[in-house]
Scaffold this active site. Structure first.
Site, PDB file in Angstrom:
ATOM      1  N   SER A 539       0.849  -1.189   0.000  1.00 54.88           N
ATOM      2  CA  SER A 539       0.000   0.000   0.000  1.00 54.88           C
ATOM      3  C   SER A 539       0.894   1.252   0.000  1.00 54.88           C
ATOM      4  O   SER A 539       1.710   1.404  -0.902  1.00 54.88           O
ATOM      5  CB  SER A 539      -0.957  -0.036   1.194  1.00 54.88           C
ATOM      6  N   ASP A 622      -8.579  -5.083  -5.972  1.00 56.91           N
ATOM      7  CA  ASP A 622      -8.101  -3.989  -5.128  1.00 56.91           C
ATOM      8  C   ASP A 622      -8.585  -2.686  -5.742  1.00 56.91           C
ATOM      9  O   ASP A 622      -8.006  -2.192  -6.703  1.00 56.91           O
ATOM     10  CB  ASP A 622      -6.574  -4.021  -5.050  1.00 56.91           C
ATOM     11  N   HIS A 654      -7.193  -5.656  -1.577  1.00 57.30           N
ATOM     12  CA  HIS A 654      -6.018  -4.946  -1.077  1.00 57.30           C
ATOM     13  C   HIS A 654      -5.155  -5.859  -0.213  1.00 57.30           C
ATOM     14  O   HIS A 654      -3.976  -5.598  -0.013  1.00 57.30           O
ATOM     15  CB  HIS A 654      -6.477  -3.724  -0.272  1.00 57.30           C
TER      16      HIS A 654
END
Length: 685
Positions: A539, A622, A654
């Protein structure tokens, strides 16, 4: 200098690590029982909780109900069915209710505290039933259920039943990892008869609304609450739709009066997130978590208390540096207990319900991740460390003394040797002190040299604490022979408001310099092999990997980025929570005056300097960081002749959540590290 392309990775079969290990392995992580929800009985004598265990070969998990005495003693398993049990509630009569799908659909069941007398209570329609709660009086239940509030292609064109498309006219058409399914989650309440069964028809208290309660898609039962008398209920909702919802964090606390059938907005005028209402035991007040800054998803959580008599509300933690979570009232309604991150740990605090001085009740190198009160000055808490998965403990709130209640994974972890974890402080480039966790291999020998990994945390404001991770497990990294350097760099909570907030608009600035300060400081140790250092993260951590790949000045020999942001210009209009993008980027990429996020901090602009092997990982579902970000990064590496590999999971979001996908993730991850950091590419454990 460019390196030749790597040969294909040799993936081990699933049965490779079937034997008992003395260190953490990916397979061992999926053997561990995972503590779920917990509820303390009305007489404060018993804790009910769920444990989920996974079957790697079947690629799925199952949750069962357990109980353990509050005073300590033998833990007992109460259910053992082919389907999962969840949503625990103790009734006033001391019987335990739960949801189970063993009959084909999720229904309400009840049983005695010893597991006997099991009985099915409901025949709910199969419409996404969730978040069921009993009123303290036992006379009502509330729950959430999906209600159709939009039109699909087939609704518009019924003569095209096989058309596979979506017609989209507004934003927020997908969120995190789910598409808009033309339904909204609504709150229902229903009376309960003397036999414990729901009677009559459930009432939708949000009729005709196109809004979700709790907040989609990650909110749960913590965002719903009954008043002590059972005739009022509070819920969390963001009553905005489409683009307005995508651009705002303005959720509110709504109070529904069952007798009058009226709804009141208790947090009207507060522009940020307002979530998780909790009524005081005497029924005179309700408290909730509140963020003051509109559009800032990682603002400090204050505790707002609303007084029903005066109709006034107050942030009783105003001026504090601590951000609150998991608020609970004392039995006499005079004190509020809560959790808060503090210097890489999560501790229990208290504050007078009228406001006043915060008091830290616990200390130590652990996380108390959630808790429930079990009488005066007693709490039952979910506890972890980086080396130990969650168990229940009893806490004395006067002394902070801890007593273990469960040992869920005693058998699985027998003989497993964890590596040492230490917290050290490193001076940053602007003269501040930064906490850095350093995790060593289990058989660490300071006379040897070890490959070392800089771990870049995501969020960008999720703290590195004593949580036990099933995704980025530091003990698993260390068990494969790596020293792990995990900095609580700029932007991570637990070190004051200024430290937490300073990352916004400065993604590629001081936080990146903090990372380099951390790896440079630890690399001064003689046991760190400076020629075998890697950089990994997901991320915002993946963004950091892409950023550092163009700026590391030869420090690293390999990079791994999972779900990373590579091109901020293309990411901005394709993500889903636009308030996050706007706040943290400092504006849109088409603004007349471009923010430095796009001119100075976009990793794509520095890809011309990439010269180091890179593994890119991304999920097809995601929607927070869409898959195109990973594809752009991998394409860049390939076209520039840089040794690279793309690991793609079409049905993951994600995070990697499916057991076999997780094991595959780890196999590829450690094989890549072995080939790029270990002598002659020796196989990973």
């Amino acid at each position: 200098m460019k390196r030749p392309f790597l040969t294909a990775l040799a993936l081990l079969p699933l049965a490779a690590a079937a034997q008992q290990s003395t260190v953490y392995t990916p397979e061992l992580l999926w053997k561990l029982g995972r503590l779920g929800e917990m509820q303390v009985s009305p007489d404060r004598k018993t804790v009910a909780y769920t444990v989920t265990r996974y079957n790697l070969s079947e690629n799925k998990g199952n949750s069962d109900i357990w109980v353990v005495p509050v005073a300590g003693g033998l833990a007992r398993q109460l259910t053992n069915t082919p389907t999962s049990e969840s949503t625990l509630n103790w009734r006033p009569d001391g019987r335990l209710t739960f949801l189970s799908g063993e009959g084909g659909t999720e229904q309400l069941y009840v049983m005695n505290a010893d597991g006997s007398g099991k009985q099915k209570l409901s025949e709910f329609p199969d419409e996404g039933l969730a978040n069921l709660k009993f009123a303290p009086t036992g006379k009502f239940i509330l729950y959430t259920q999906d209600v159709k509030t939009g039109k699909s292609v087939q609704d518009w064109y019924p003569d095209l039943p096989k058309a596979d498309a979506r017609i989209i006219d507004d934003l927020n058409y997908r969120h995190w990892n789910v598409w808009d399914d033309y339904k909204s989650s609504h709150v229902f309440f229903q009376p309960i008869g003397k036999d414990g069964k729901p009677i009559g028809y459930a009432k939708d208290i949000m009729p005709g609304e196109r809004f979700d309660a709790p907040l989609a898609p990650l909110g749960g039962s913590e965002q719903l609450a009954f008043s002590p008398d059972g005739y009022r209920l509070a819920y969390t909702s963001r009553k905005l739709y489409g683009k307005a919802e995508a651009e705002s964090t303005n959720s509110d606390i709504y109070l529904y009066d069952i007798r009058e059938g009226k709804t009141q907005n208790l947090s009207e005028g507060l522009g940020g997130y307002d979530v998780e209402p909790v009524f005081s035991p005497d029924g005179t007040k309700v408290a909730w978590l509140s963020m003051a800054t509109p559009g800032f998803e990682s603002d400090r959580n204050g505790i707002v208390v609303y007084d029903f008599k005066t109709r006034k509300r107050e942030d009783i933690t105003k001026g504090s540096e601590q951000s609150a979570a998991n608020i609970r009232w004392s039995p006499d309604s005079k004190t509020i207990y809560f959790l808060s991150v503090l210097e890489g740990t999560e501790q229990l605090f208290s504050i007078p319900s009228k406001g006043g001085k915060l008091k830290q009740l616990t200390k130590g190198a652990q996380n108390y991740n959630s808790f429930e009160l079990a009488g005066n000055d007693v709490a039952i808490a979910n506890k972890t460390t980086q080396a130990q998965p969650a168990d229940l403990v009893r806490l004395d709130l006067k002394t902070g003394r801890e007593t273990p209640l469960t040992r869920i994974n005693e058998q699985e972890l027998a003989g497993v040797q964890p590596g040492k974890t230490e917290a050290r402080w490193v001076k940053t480039t602007d003269g501040k002190q930064m906490q850095v966790y350093v995790i060593y291999p289990p058989d660490f020998d300071p006379s040897k040299k070890y490959p070392t990994l800089l771990y870049c945390q995501g969020g960008p404001q999720s703290p590195i604490t004593q949580s036990f991770s099933y995704r980025w497990n530091f003990q698993l990294l260390a068990a494969n022979g790596y020293i792990v350097v995990a900095p609580n760099r700029r932007g991570l909570p637990g070190f004051g408001t200024e430290w937490n907030n300073s990352i916004s608009g400065d993604w590629g600035g001081q936080p990146i310099r903090d990372y380099l300060s951390a790896i440079d400081a630890v690399s001064q140790e003689p046991y760190v092999d400076k020629d075998r250092r890697g950089c990994v993260g997901a991320s915002y951590g993946g963004y950091s990997v892409y950023q550092l790949a163009g700026k590391h000045e030869g420090r690293f020999k390999t990079f791994i980025a999972h779900a990373g942001l590579y091109n901020l210009t293309s990411w901005y209009p394709s993500t889903e929570e636009m308030f996050f993008a706007k706040h943290d980027m400092g504006g849109a990429p088409w603004d007349a005056t471009l923010a430095k996020s796009y001119t100075d901090f976009n990793p794509q602009l520095f890809a011309r300097n990439w010269d180091t092997p890179m593994l890119v990982i991304h999920g097809g579902k995601d929607f927070r960081v869409p898959e195109g970000q990973g594809m752009e990064a991998f394409g860049t590496a390939q076209l520039r002749g840089i040794p690279s590999r793309f690991l793609y999971f079409p049905n993951e979001g994600h995070w990697i959540s499916k057991p076999q996908n997780s094991v595959l993730w780890n196999r590829v991850f450690f094989d890549w590290l072995a080939r790029t950091l270990k002598p002659e590419g020796q196989a990973a454990k």
